[in-house]
Motif scaffolding. Structure first.
Motif, PDB file in Angstrom:
ATOM      1  N   GLU A  58       0.832  -1.206   0.000  1.00  0.00           N
ATOM      2  CA  GLU A  58       0.000   0.000   0.000  1.00  0.00           C
ATOM      3  C   GLU A  58       0.864   1.252   0.000  1.00  0.00           C
ATOM      4  OE1 GLU A  58      -2.579  -0.279   3.352  1.00  0.00           O
ATOM      5  OE2 GLU A  58      -3.516  -2.156   2.674  1.00  0.00           O
ATOM      6  N   ARG A  59       1.965   1.204   0.733  1.00  0.00           N
ATOM      7  CA  ARG A  59       2.839   2.380   0.797  1.00  0.00           C
ATOM      8  C   ARG A  59       3.497   2.651  -0.558  1.00  0.00           C
ATOM      9  NH1 ARG A  59       8.605   2.951   3.718  1.00  0.00           N
ATOM     10  NH2 ARG A  59       9.100   4.943   2.788  1.00  0.00           N
ATOM     11  N   VAL A  60       3.986   1.610  -1.200  1.00  0.00           N
ATOM     12  CA  VAL A  60       4.643   1.782  -2.494  1.00  0.00           C
ATOM     13  C   VAL A  60       3.642   2.268  -3.545  1.00  0.00           C
ATOM     14  CG1 VAL A  60       5.817   0.567  -4.378  1.00  0.00           C
ATOM     15  CG2 VAL A  60       6.428   0.072  -1.999  1.00  0.00           C
ATOM     16  N   ARG A  61       2.479   1.670  -3.562  1.00  0.00           N
ATOM     17  CA  ARG A  61       1.473   2.047  -4.557  1.00  0.00           C
ATOM     18  C   ARG A  61       0.948   3.457  -4.318  1.00  0.00           C
ATOM     19  NH1 ARG A  61      -2.492  -2.140  -6.976  1.00  0.00           N
ATOM     20  NH2 ARG A  61      -1.874  -0.889  -8.767  1.00  0.00           N
ATOM     21  N   ALA A  62       0.912   3.880  -3.070  1.00  0.00           N
ATOM     22  CA  ALA A  62       0.465   5.243  -2.765  1.00  0.00           C
ATOM     23  C   ALA A  62       1.408   6.283  -3.361  1.00  0.00           C
ATOM     24  CB  ALA A  62       0.364   5.436  -1.255  1.00  0.00           C
ATOM     25  N   GLN A  63       2.662   5.891  -3.583  1.00  0.00           N
ATOM     26  CA  GLN A  63       3.629   6.798  -4.200  1.00  0.00           C
ATOM     27  C   GLN A  63       3.610   6.708  -5.720  1.00  0.00           C
ATOM     28  OE1 GLN A  63       7.574   7.075  -2.356  1.00  0.00           O
ATOM     29  NE2 GLN A  63       6.831   5.899  -0.605  1.00  0.00           N
ATOM     30  N   GLY A  64       2.735   5.857  -6.246  1.00  0.00           N
ATOM     31  CA  GLY A  64       2.605   5.737  -7.691  1.00  0.00           C
ATOM     32  C   GLY A  64       3.760   5.028  -8.370  1.00  0.00           C
ATOM     33  N   LEU A  65       4.481   4.198  -7.611  1.00  0.00           N
ATOM     34  CA  LEU A  65       5.639   3.499  -8.171  1.00  0.00           C
ATOM     35  C   LEU A  65       5.240   2.110  -8.640  1.00  0.00           C
ATOM     36  CD1 LEU A  65       8.278   4.423  -5.427  1.00  0.00           C
ATOM     37  CD2 LEU A  65       7.861   5.580  -7.611  1.00  0.00           C
ATOM     38  N   PRO A  66       5.718   1.674  -9.814  1.00  0.00           N
ATOM     39  CA  PRO A  66       5.418   0.316 -10.278  1.00  0.00           C
ATOM     40  C   PRO A  66       6.059  -0.719  -9.366  1.00  0.00           C
ATOM     41  CG  PRO A  66       7.070   1.347 -11.689  1.00  0.00           C
ATOM     42  CD  PRO A  66       6.573   2.420 -10.774  1.00  0.00           C
ATOM     43  N   LEU A  67       5.318  -1.798  -9.089  1.00  0.00           N
ATOM     44  CA  LEU A  67       5.746  -2.788  -8.109  1.00  0.00           C
ATOM     45  C   LEU A  67       5.656  -4.192  -8.678  1.00  0.00           C
ATOM     46  CD1 LEU A  67       6.487  -3.612  -5.165  1.00  0.00           C
ATOM     47  CD2 LEU A  67       4.046  -3.488  -4.626  1.00  0.00           C
ATOM     48  N   THR A  68       6.751  -4.939  -8.543  1.00  0.00           N
ATOM     49  CA  THR A  68       6.789  -6.346  -8.932  1.00  0.00           C
ATOM     50  C   THR A  68       7.046  -7.185  -7.690  1.00  0.00           C
ATOM     51  OG1 THR A  68       7.639  -5.852 -11.148  1.00  0.00           O
ATOM     52  CG2 THR A  68       7.949  -8.100 -10.341  1.00  0.00           C
ATOM     53  N   LEU A  78      -1.724 -16.079  -5.484  1.00  0.00           N
ATOM     54  CA  LEU A  78      -1.558 -14.630  -5.400  1.00  0.00           C
ATOM     55  C   LEU A  78      -1.152 -14.000  -6.722  1.00  0.00           C
ATOM     56  CD1 LEU A  78       0.325 -14.309  -1.969  1.00  0.00           C
ATOM     57  CD2 LEU A  78      -2.097 -13.896  -2.427  1.00  0.00           C
ATOM     58  N   VAL A  79      -0.839 -14.814  -7.723  1.00  0.00           N
ATOM     59  CA  VAL A  79      -0.351 -14.293  -9.002  1.00  0.00           C
ATOM     60  C   VAL A  79      -1.397 -13.390  -9.651  1.00  0.00           C
ATOM     61  CG1 VAL A  79       0.285 -14.937 -11.359  1.00  0.00           C
ATOM     62  CG2 VAL A  79       1.254 -16.180  -9.414  1.00  0.00           C
ATOM     63  N   LYS A  80      -0.943 -12.220 -10.108  1.00  0.00           N
ATOM     64  CA  LYS A  80      -1.814 -11.291 -10.819  1.00  0.00           C
ATOM     65  C   LYS A  80      -0.954 -10.337 -11.640  1.00  0.00           C
ATOM     66  CE  LYS A  80      -3.531  -9.417  -7.043  1.00  0.00           C
ATOM     67  NZ  LYS A  80      -4.299  -8.513  -6.134  1.00  0.00           N
ATOM     68  N   ASP A  81      -1.562  -9.686 -12.599  1.00  0.00           N
ATOM     69  CA  ASP A  81      -0.867  -8.696 -13.427  1.00  0.00           C
ATOM     70  C   ASP A  81      -1.856  -7.600 -13.768  1.00  0.00           C
ATOM     71  OD1 ASP A  81       0.975  -7.368 -14.959  1.00  0.00           O
ATOM     72  OD2 ASP A  81       1.635  -9.145 -16.049  1.00  0.00           O
ATOM     73  N   GLU A  82      -1.669  -6.442 -13.184  1.00  0.00           N
ATOM     74  CA  GLU A  82      -2.554  -5.317 -13.410  1.00  0.00           C
ATOM     75  C   GLU A  82      -1.707  -4.054 -13.501  1.00  0.00           C
ATOM     76  OE1 GLU A  82      -3.983  -4.238  -8.919  1.00  0.00           O
ATOM     77  OE2 GLU A  82      -4.810  -6.094  -9.779  1.00  0.00           O
ATOM     78  N   PRO A  83      -2.262  -2.939 -13.960  1.00  0.00           N
ATOM     79  CA  PRO A  83      -1.463  -1.717 -14.096  1.00  0.00           C
ATOM     80  C   PRO A  83      -0.774  -1.323 -12.792  1.00  0.00           C
ATOM     81  CG  PRO A  83      -3.555  -1.461 -15.218  1.00  0.00           C
ATOM     82  CD  PRO A  83      -3.629  -2.770 -14.483  1.00  0.00           C
ATOM     83  N   THR A 123       4.219 -12.400  -9.297  1.00  0.00           N
ATOM     84  CA  THR A 123       4.707 -13.473 -10.148  1.00  0.00           C
ATOM     85  C   THR A 123       5.442 -14.540  -9.340  1.00  0.00           C
ATOM     86  OG1 THR A 123       6.197 -13.967 -12.023  1.00  0.00           O
ATOM     87  CG2 THR A 123       6.803 -12.131 -10.602  1.00  0.00           C
ATOM     88  N   LEU A 124       5.569 -15.723  -9.920  1.00  0.00           N
ATOM     89  CA  LEU A 124       6.369 -16.789  -9.313  1.00  0.00           C
ATOM     90  C   LEU A 124       7.795 -16.787  -9.848  1.00  0.00           C
ATOM     91  CD1 LEU A 124       3.784 -19.737  -9.588  1.00  0.00           C
ATOM     92  CD2 LEU A 124       4.081 -18.129  -7.695  1.00  0.00           C
ATOM     93  N   ASP A 125       8.076 -15.927 -10.826  1.00  0.00           N
ATOM     94  CA  ASP A 125       9.349 -15.931 -11.539  1.00  0.00           C
ATOM     95  C   ASP A 125      10.281 -14.840 -11.019  1.00  0.00           C
ATOM     96  OD1 ASP A 125      11.429 -16.122 -13.305  1.00  0.00           O
ATOM     97  OD2 ASP A 125      10.292 -15.465 -15.068  1.00  0.00           O
ATOM     98  N   PRO A 126      11.346 -15.194 -10.280  1.00  0.00           N
ATOM     99  CA  PRO A 126      12.259 -14.174  -9.757  1.00  0.00           C
ATOM    100  C   PRO A 126      13.003 -13.402 -10.833  1.00  0.00           C
ATOM    101  CG  PRO A 126      13.149 -16.376  -9.381  1.00  0.00           C
ATOM    102  CD  PRO A 126      11.746 -16.555  -9.865  1.00  0.00           C
ATOM    103  N   LYS A 127      13.028 -13.920 -12.072  1.00  0.00           N
ATOM    104  CA  LYS A 127      13.703 -13.198 -13.161  1.00  0.00           C
ATOM    105  C   LYS A 127      13.001 -11.883 -13.477  1.00  0.00           C
ATOM    106  CE  LYS A 127      15.808 -17.216 -15.449  1.00  0.00           C
ATOM    107  NZ  LYS A 127      15.425 -18.201 -14.438  1.00  0.00           N
ATOM    108  N   ARG A 128      11.733 -11.755 -13.069  1.00  0.00           N
ATOM    109  CA  ARG A 128      10.990 -10.511 -13.320  1.00  0.00           C
ATOM    110  C   ARG A 128      11.552  -9.351 -12.486  1.00  0.00           C
ATOM    111  NH1 ARG A 128       5.774 -11.525 -15.395  1.00  0.00           N
ATOM    112  NH2 ARG A 128       5.561  -9.245 -15.516  1.00  0.00           N
ATOM    113  N   LEU A 129      12.406  -9.665 -11.524  1.00  0.00           N
ATOM    114  CA  LEU A 129      13.025  -8.614 -10.714  1.00  0.00           C
ATOM    115  C   LEU A 129      14.056  -7.815 -11.509  1.00  0.00           C
ATOM    116  CD1 LEU A 129      13.589 -10.654  -7.431  1.00  0.00           C
ATOM    117  CD2 LEU A 129      11.928  -8.820  -7.754  1.00  0.00           C
TER     118      LEU A 129
END
Length: 277
Positions: free
Chosen positions: A144-154, A162-167, A172-178
Motif C-alpha cells: 500500500e505504501r509503495v502504490r500510494a507513491q505511484g511506483l510500479p511494483l513487482t 496470489l499471481v496477478k498482473d494489473e497496471p 509473479t512466481l518468476d524471480p527473473k521478473r526482478l
C-alpha cells in the motif's frame, strides 16, 4: 562457500575470539496469534542476555518445533546450536539461525556496536520518483505504501493463488521478473527456505536491496558481499521483557527496535571481533 556456511564460519570465529555464553532460555511459540509477529518466531537467549530469533511459519516448521522441548537447549553451547543452520531439517535450520543471530548480538554488544534504528518499514530503503520497486514476499502494508507513491511494483511470491498482473502491480512466481527493478526489498525468510542464492542472483543489478525481518539479524558480511545493501533486523533492548512477551504471544513493543545495518557504514565482523576481544 554458501552464505549459510559463511555465516556459520563467522559464528565459529566469534567462538574462537570470545568466550561465547551458553543457551540460557528457549521459547517456541505454542500457536499463531493476532496480526503482528506474535507466534511467528522462536527465540533463544544466551546467558549474557543476547537474543536471536528466527521465523517458524514456513511449511510445517512450527508444528514440528512444538514437538520438541525447548528446555533441552538450555546449557548447550551457542555454537553447537548454530551449526544446525546448515542442516536439511527446517526446524534445525530455524534454531541454527536463531543461535547465529544471538551470537551476532553478543559480538555487537561486546564490541560496543549498536545498529541504527530503521527509518521506515522497508528497512530504510529510500524510494524516489522513477523507482521500479521489487518485493520478495507479500507485505500487504508495504504494498500500500509503495502504490500510494505511484511506483510500479513487482512482487515475487511462492503462492500461485496470489499471481496477478494489473497496471502498476505484478505478482509473479518468476524471480527473473526482478530484473526490471532498481530498488528491492526481501523477506528474511529467504535465509531459511533455500531460495536465497537464486533470489540474490536475480537482484545483482539493483541499486538498493534490503533484507528485512527479525531473522535478518545475523552477521551481514556474506549478504553484503552478494549485493544486499541493507539488513533490516531486530535489536533487543530488554531481554527479560522480550522473552516474557514472546512466550505470552504478546507484541514485543518497546522490548526492542527495528534495526538497520548499511553496507556502506558497516565496519566488518572481523573488526568488531578484534574490538570485542
Amino acid at each position: 562457500m554458501t552464505p549459510a556456511l559463511e555465516l556459520l564460519d563467522l559464528a565459529a570465529r566469534a567462538a574462537t575470539a570470545l568466550p561465547l555464553p551458553d543457551i540460557a532460555q528457549a521459547v517456541f511459540p505454542p500457536d499463531r496469534k493476532g496480526d503482528g509477529m506474535q507466534g511467528e518466531f522462536c527465540a533463544l537467549r544466551l546467558a549474557d542476555g543476547s537474543i536471536g530469533t528466527a521465523f517458524v511459519l514456513l511449511g510445517d516448521t512450527l508444528a514440528k518445533l512444538q514437538q520438541r522441548a525447548p528446555g533441552k537447549l538450555v546449557g548447550k553451547p551457542a555454537l553447537e546450536v548454530a551449526r544446525l543452520f546448515v542442516a536439511r531439517d527446517p526446524v534445525e535450520r530455524a534454531l541454527g539461525l536463531a543461535a547465529i543471530n544471538a551470537i551476532t548480538q553478543h559480538v555487537f554488544r561486546r564490541a560496543g556496536y549498536e545498529p541504527d534504528l530503521a527509518t521506515n518499514s522497508l528497512g530504510s530503503l529510500r524510494l524516489e520518483p522513477g523507482d521500479r520497486v521489487g518485493m520478495i514476499g507479500y507485505f500487504a502494508p508495504l504494498i500500500e505504501r509503495v502504490r500510494a507513491q505511484g511506483l510500479p511494483l513487482t512482487i515475487v511470491e511462492l503462492r500461485a493463488e496470489l499471481v496477478k498482473d494489473e497496471p502498476g502491480l505484478t505478482v509473479t512466481l518468476d524471480p527473473k521478473r526482478l530484473a526490471s527493478c532498481n530498488k528491492i526489498v526481501s523477506t528474511s525468510s529467504v535465509l531459511l527456505n533455500d531460495t536465497l542464492e537464486d533470489i540474490l542472483s536475480n537482484c545483482r543489478h539493483a541499486e538498493e536491496l534490503a533484507l528485512i525481518g527479525p531473522s535478518a539479524s545475523c552477521f551481514p558480511d556474506p549478504l553484503f558481499a552478494r549485493g544486499v545493501t541493507t539488513m533490516g533486523g531486530y535489536w533487543v533492548l530488554d531481554p527479560a521483557v522480550f522473552m516474557r512477551r514472546a512466550e505470552a504471544l504478546e507484541p514485543w513493543g518497546d522490548a526492542g527496535k527495528k534495526s538497520s545495518l548499511q553496507r556502506s557504514a558497516y565496519p566488518g565482523t572481523q573488526a568488531l571481533l578484534r574490538r570485542a576481544s
